[in-house]
Design an enzyme around this catalytic site. Structure first.
Site, PDB file in Angstrom:
ATOM      1  N   SER A 128       8.160  -1.530   0.581  1.00 46.12           N
ATOM      2  CA  SER A 128       7.009  -1.055   1.345  1.00 46.12           C
ATOM      3  C   SER A 128       6.940   0.456   1.341  1.00 46.12           C
ATOM      4  O   SER A 128       7.958   1.132   1.248  1.00 46.12           O
ATOM      5  CB  SER A 128       7.056  -1.554   2.794  1.00 46.12           C
ATOM      6  OG  SER A 128       5.934  -1.031   3.489  1.00 46.12           O
ATOM      7  N   LYS A 183       9.052  -9.069   4.003  1.00 46.06           N
ATOM      8  CA  LYS A 183       8.011  -8.125   3.560  1.00 46.06           C
ATOM      9  C   LYS A 183       6.616  -8.684   3.882  1.00 46.06           C
ATOM     10  O   LYS A 183       5.718  -7.956   4.308  1.00 46.06           O
ATOM     11  CB  LYS A 183       8.139  -7.844   2.057  1.00 46.06           C
ATOM     12  CG  LYS A 183       6.961  -7.072   1.440  1.00 46.06           C
ATOM     13  CD  LYS A 183       6.895  -5.652   1.931  1.00 46.06           C
ATOM     14  CE  LYS A 183       5.636  -4.862   1.676  1.00 46.06           C
ATOM     15  NZ  LYS A 183       4.878  -5.000   0.480  1.00 46.06           N
ATOM     16  N   HIS A 186       6.013  -8.211   7.490  1.00 48.41           N
ATOM     17  CA  HIS A 186       5.741  -6.774   7.671  1.00 48.41           C
ATOM     18  C   HIS A 186       4.250  -6.503   7.435  1.00 48.41           C
ATOM     19  O   HIS A 186       3.583  -5.850   8.231  1.00 48.41           O
ATOM     20  CB  HIS A 186       6.585  -5.940   6.708  1.00 48.41           C
ATOM     21  CG  HIS A 186       6.117  -4.532   6.522  1.00 48.41           C
ATOM     22  ND1 HIS A 186       5.010  -4.206   5.754  1.00 48.41           N
ATOM     23  CD2 HIS A 186       6.555  -3.354   7.027  1.00 48.41           C
ATOM     24  CE1 HIS A 186       4.800  -2.908   5.800  1.00 48.41           C
ATOM     25  NE2 HIS A 186       5.726  -2.363   6.557  1.00 48.41           N
ATOM     26  N   ASN A 187       3.727  -7.038   6.339  1.00 51.20           N
ATOM     27  CA  ASN A 187       2.319  -6.802   6.034  1.00 51.20           C
ATOM     28  C   ASN A 187       1.398  -7.458   7.057  1.00 51.20           C
ATOM     29  O   ASN A 187       0.370  -6.885   7.418  1.00 51.20           O
ATOM     30  CB  ASN A 187       1.993  -7.325   4.633  1.00 51.20           C
ATOM     31  CG  ASN A 187       2.529  -6.419   3.547  1.00 51.20           C
ATOM     32  OD1 ASN A 187       3.520  -5.717   3.766  1.00 51.20           O
ATOM     33  ND2 ASN A 187       1.919  -6.414   2.386  1.00 51.20           N
ATOM     34  N   GLU A 190       1.302  -5.297   9.939  1.00 50.72           N
ATOM     35  CA  GLU A 190       0.477  -4.139   9.563  1.00 50.72           C
ATOM     36  C   GLU A 190      -1.019  -4.450   9.776  1.00 50.72           C
ATOM     37  O   GLU A 190      -1.759  -3.624  10.320  1.00 50.72           O
ATOM     38  CB  GLU A 190       0.781  -3.824   8.096  1.00 50.72           C
ATOM     39  CG  GLU A 190      -0.007  -2.715   7.460  1.00 50.72           C
ATOM     40  CD  GLU A 190       0.346  -2.631   5.953  1.00 50.72           C
ATOM     41  OE1 GLU A 190       1.540  -2.612   5.600  1.00 50.72           O
ATOM     42  OE2 GLU A 190      -0.589  -2.599   5.135  1.00 50.72           O
TER      43      GLU A 190
HETATM   44  P1  NDP Z   1       0.163  -3.338 -11.037  1.00 49.67           P
HETATM   45  O1  NDP Z   1       0.283  -4.384 -10.010  1.00 49.67           O
HETATM   46  O2  NDP Z   1      -1.179  -2.761 -11.299  1.00 49.67           O
HETATM   47  O3  NDP Z   1       0.752  -3.927 -12.417  1.00 49.67           O
HETATM   48  C1  NDP Z   1       0.719  -3.192 -13.617  1.00 49.67           C
HETATM   49  C2  NDP Z   1       2.016  -3.362 -14.354  1.00 49.67           C
HETATM   50  O4  NDP Z   1       2.244  -4.766 -14.637  1.00 49.67           O
HETATM   51  C3  NDP Z   1       1.993  -2.659 -15.689  1.00 49.67           C
HETATM   52  O5  NDP Z   1       3.264  -2.098 -15.923  1.00 49.67           O
HETATM   53  C4  NDP Z   1       1.691  -3.782 -16.648  1.00 49.67           C
HETATM   54  O6  NDP Z   1       2.117  -3.543 -17.955  1.00 49.67           O
HETATM   55  C5  NDP Z   1       2.521  -4.867 -16.045  1.00 49.67           C
HETATM   56  N1  NDP Z   1       2.154  -6.185 -16.538  1.00 49.67           N
HETATM   57  C6  NDP Z   1       1.025  -6.888 -16.269  1.00 49.67           C
HETATM   58  N2  NDP Z   1       1.058  -8.072 -16.899  1.00 49.67           N
HETATM   59  C7  NDP Z   1       2.222  -8.118 -17.570  1.00 49.67           C
HETATM   60  C8  NDP Z   1       2.838  -9.082 -18.414  1.00 49.67           C
HETATM   61  N3  NDP Z   1       2.251 -10.268 -18.653  1.00 49.67           N
HETATM   62  N4  NDP Z   1       4.048  -8.799 -18.939  1.00 49.67           N
HETATM   63  C9  NDP Z   1       4.632  -7.622 -18.702  1.00 49.67           C
HETATM   64  N5  NDP Z   1       4.119  -6.679 -17.915  1.00 49.67           N
HETATM   65  C10 NDP Z   1       2.916  -6.915 -17.359  1.00 49.67           C
HETATM   66  O7  NDP Z   1       1.204  -2.146 -10.779  1.00 49.67           O
HETATM   67  P2  NDP Z   1       1.632  -1.448  -9.419  1.00 49.67           P
HETATM   68  O8  NDP Z   1       2.555  -0.370  -9.860  1.00 49.67           O
HETATM   69  O9  NDP Z   1       0.509  -1.113  -8.550  1.00 49.67           O
HETATM   70  O10 NDP Z   1       2.476  -2.563  -8.646  1.00 49.67           O
HETATM   71  C11 NDP Z   1       3.619  -3.179  -9.202  1.00 49.67           C
HETATM   72  C12 NDP Z   1       4.102  -4.261  -8.265  1.00 49.67           C
HETATM   73  O11 NDP Z   1       4.490  -3.669  -7.033  1.00 49.67           O
HETATM   74  C13 NDP Z   1       3.040  -5.306  -7.934  1.00 49.67           C
HETATM   75  O12 NDP Z   1       3.649  -6.555  -7.797  1.00 49.67           O
HETATM   76  C14 NDP Z   1       2.530  -4.838  -6.584  1.00 49.67           C
HETATM   77  O13 NDP Z   1       1.983  -5.888  -5.827  1.00 49.67           O
HETATM   78  C15 NDP Z   1       3.798  -4.295  -5.959  1.00 49.67           C
HETATM   79  N6  NDP Z   1       3.633  -3.319  -4.898  1.00 49.67           N
HETATM   80  C16 NDP Z   1       2.649  -2.391  -4.970  1.00 49.67           C
HETATM   81  C17 NDP Z   1       2.486  -1.463  -3.963  1.00 49.67           C
HETATM   82  C18 NDP Z   1       1.431  -0.436  -4.067  1.00 49.67           C
HETATM   83  O14 NDP Z   1       1.232   0.292  -3.089  1.00 49.67           O
HETATM   84  N7  NDP Z   1       0.734  -0.322  -5.192  1.00 49.67           N
HETATM   85  C19 NDP Z   1       3.365  -1.454  -2.780  1.00 49.67           C
HETATM   86  C20 NDP Z   1       4.420  -2.395  -2.848  1.00 49.67           C
HETATM   87  C21 NDP Z   1       4.515  -3.307  -3.866  1.00 49.67           C
HETATM   88  P3  NDP Z   1       1.087  -2.949 -19.039  1.00 49.67           P
HETATM   89  O15 NDP Z   1       1.062  -1.474 -18.801  1.00 49.67           O
HETATM   90  O16 NDP Z   1       1.726  -3.307 -20.331  1.00 49.67           O
HETATM   91  O17 NDP Z   1      -0.236  -3.606 -18.815  1.00 49.67           O
END
Ligand code: NDP
Length: 480
Positions: A128, A183, A186-187, A190
């Site tokens: 988080s 988690k 937590h959300n 929130e």
């Molecule tokens: P995204 O959720 O937008 O995911 C993008 C990433 O996933 C890229 O690295 C992409 O790779 C990869 N990806 C998608 N499909 C595949 C696949 N089939 N195989 C391999 N890689 C894949 O990224 P975020 O950074 O926003 O979030 C990452 C995780 O963290 C998510 O689960 C999210 O819910 C969680 N999270 C996010 C928060 C936030 O504030 N954003 C807070 C806490 C948790 P490519 O570049 O090759 O497409």
């Protein structure tokens, strides 16, 4: 094999967490992304991090020292399964796969079970704090085996947010899905906290005619007292923001339809399954749903409201009432959230230390607040506390705040201002403390139409009244 930890998925969360890891003494961080352009950008922009970059899973896995430890931060769902399967086919017994995405804890339980036979540790970890948290210090909620935490814990402690008393905001929450479950709650909390704050703002705005900037001052002032929290702090910032294009307060030009990514709904769905009344969280989720039902809102816009106009005379007194109502409602929302954690722990066999959960939420995460110290204190004093609201500190806070709370809920009803979270929290509180609930009548009704039986206050056993017969009572099950 030179890296002690690796990160897969280099979108905003993964790159920031990788940079956070690389910035700590003793870490060498391997990085990998499905599309190598992200990897190249990250390593080019941050040479100081000394990343060990790979463009294939084979190279990535080969770059990790044993026990291999990799944190996955990719889109939740099928993408996470895809990455797990790539890693698992190359990892060996004792290696650790951590999923830091927003996974549904049921998926985490399944994934852990699937990997168990191979001897690979699977850790579902709640993260988080958004992208800023990932970079500077998130609140971390890892599940998985205690054995995996022996390797992982020391690394996580270096990157986690640090609470005011110096403690890192990470603890081994429990086995398999415990981290992602906590988690999720937590959300949910929130959502409730945000809705309560929004209701407080709405009441003050409509009751006193103060401008958003003036209300920002009220929140900034509240943030110096017992309500001190990240969410109150950012509320003041948002309310103070002026739209560059129109010169109007930004809050007045933002469309009033609240989005959601689903974790609030999960919290409520699981609360329903567990039979835990998390009414404050549910109202917050539903309030967002209602806000987004534009067609219905438009169709209903000319339905009648109260006949008389509402105006607050004692502005300062009213604002103080709202503050107290907010605090009391907040206690209820957190109390309900912890009830869900307790119920989840019981259902899924997790040994969750409630006080430690409150502690790791004190910094890094969205619901960080001074208040959480009170929660950890309450559980430290009485680990088997049955409801937060009955702990001495919270009892006193509610006792002091209940008259204003009731005034605000009554005023809102009369003025026609929707306060679903304030109102439901008060109703929950009154339900909780009631000597006798009309549930007795409901049991009577159930027995009438479905012979669902009832128990009596004056003797043990299970009974049924012959409603369609002579209405005498029969004993279905006697006490012995
Ligand atoms: P995204 O959720 O937008 O995911 C993008 C990433 O996933 C890229 O690295 C992409 O790779 C990869 N990806 C998608 N499909 C595949 C696949 N089939 N195989 C391999 N890689 C894949 O990224 P975020 O950074 O926003 O979030 C990452 C995780 O963290 C998510 O689960 C999210 O819910 C969680 N999270 C996010 C928060 C936030 O504030 N954003 C807070 C806490 C948790 P490519 O570049 O090759 O497409």
């Amino acid at each position: 094999a030179t890296a002690n930890i690796g990160v897969v998925g280099l979108a905003v969360m993964g790159s920031n967490l990788a940079r956070n890891l690389a910035g700590r003494e003793g870490n060498t961080v391997a990085v990998f992304n499905r599309h190598p352009d992200r990897t190249r950008t990250l390593t080019a922009e941050h040479p100081e991090a000394g990343f060990v970059a790979s463009e294939s899973y084979d190279d990535f896995v080969a770059s990790l020292a044993r026990p291999r430890t990799a944190i996955i931060l990719v889109k939740a769902g099928a993408p996470t399964d895809a990455v797990i399967s790539e890693l698992a086919s190359r990892f060996e017994p004792g290696d650790i796969i951590v999923d830091g995405g927003n996974a549904n804890f049921h998926d985490t339980i399944r994934r852990e079970a699937d990997l168990k036979a191979s001897g690979i540790h699977f850790v579902g970890m709640g993260v988080s704090g958004g992208e800023e948290g990932a970079l500077h210090g998130p609140s971390l909620m890892p599940g998985g085996t205690a054995q995996s935490y022996e390797t992982l814990g020391p690394i996580l402690r270096t990157i986690a947010a640090v609470a005011p008393d110096g403690e890192p905001c990470v603890t081994h929450v429990g086995t398999d899905g415990a981290g992602h479950f906590v988690k999720m709650v937590h959300n949910g909390i929130e959502y409730a906290d945000m809705q309560l704050i929004a209701e407080a703002y709405d009441l003050i705005r409509r009751g006193t005619g103060k401008s958003p900037a003036e209300i920002a001052d009220v929140f900034a002032e509240w943030n110096t007292g017992e309500l001190e929290s990240y969410l109150i702090e950012i509320t003041a910032e948002v309310l103070r923001q002026v739209d560059a294009e129109t010169g109007a307060p930004l809050v007045d030009v933002i469309l009033d339809e609240a989005g959601a990514k689903g974790t609030g709904a999960w919290t409520v769905q699981n609360a329903l399954d567990l039979g835990v009344p998390t009414s404050g969280i549910a109202e917050a989720v539903f309030a967002r749903s209602l806000s987004s039902r534009r067609a219905q809102r438009e169709a209903a816009a000319d339905l009648p409201g109260p006949e008389t106009e509402w105006k607050v005379d004692d502005v300062d007194g009213f604002i103080e009432d709202v503050r107290q109502a907010l605090y009391a409602s907040k206690i209820v929302a957190y109390s309900q959230g912890f009830d869900e954690i307790i119920a989840g722990a019981e259902q899924f066999g997790w040994d969750i230390h409630k006080g430690d959960i409150a502690k790791i939420w004190r910094a890094g995460c969205i619901i960080r607040a001074r208040f959480l110290n009170r929660i950890s204190d309450a559980y430290a004093e009485d680990p088997s506390l049955v409801a937060l609201a009955v702990a001495p500190y919270f009892r006193d806070a509610i006792t002091g705040g209940q008259a204003p709370w009731r005034r605000i809920v009554a005023t809102a009803a009369q003025a026609g201002i929707p306060t679903p979270a304030f109102s439901s929290s008060l109703a929950y509180y009154d339900g909780l403390r009631a000597d006798r609930l009309p549930a007795a009548l409901i049991q009577g009704q159930r027995d009438f139409f479905g012979a669902h039986t009832y128990r009596r206050v004056d003797k043990p056993g299970v009974f049924h009244t012959l409603w369609s017969g002579d209405r005498s009572e029969i004993t279905i099950e006697s006490s012995n």
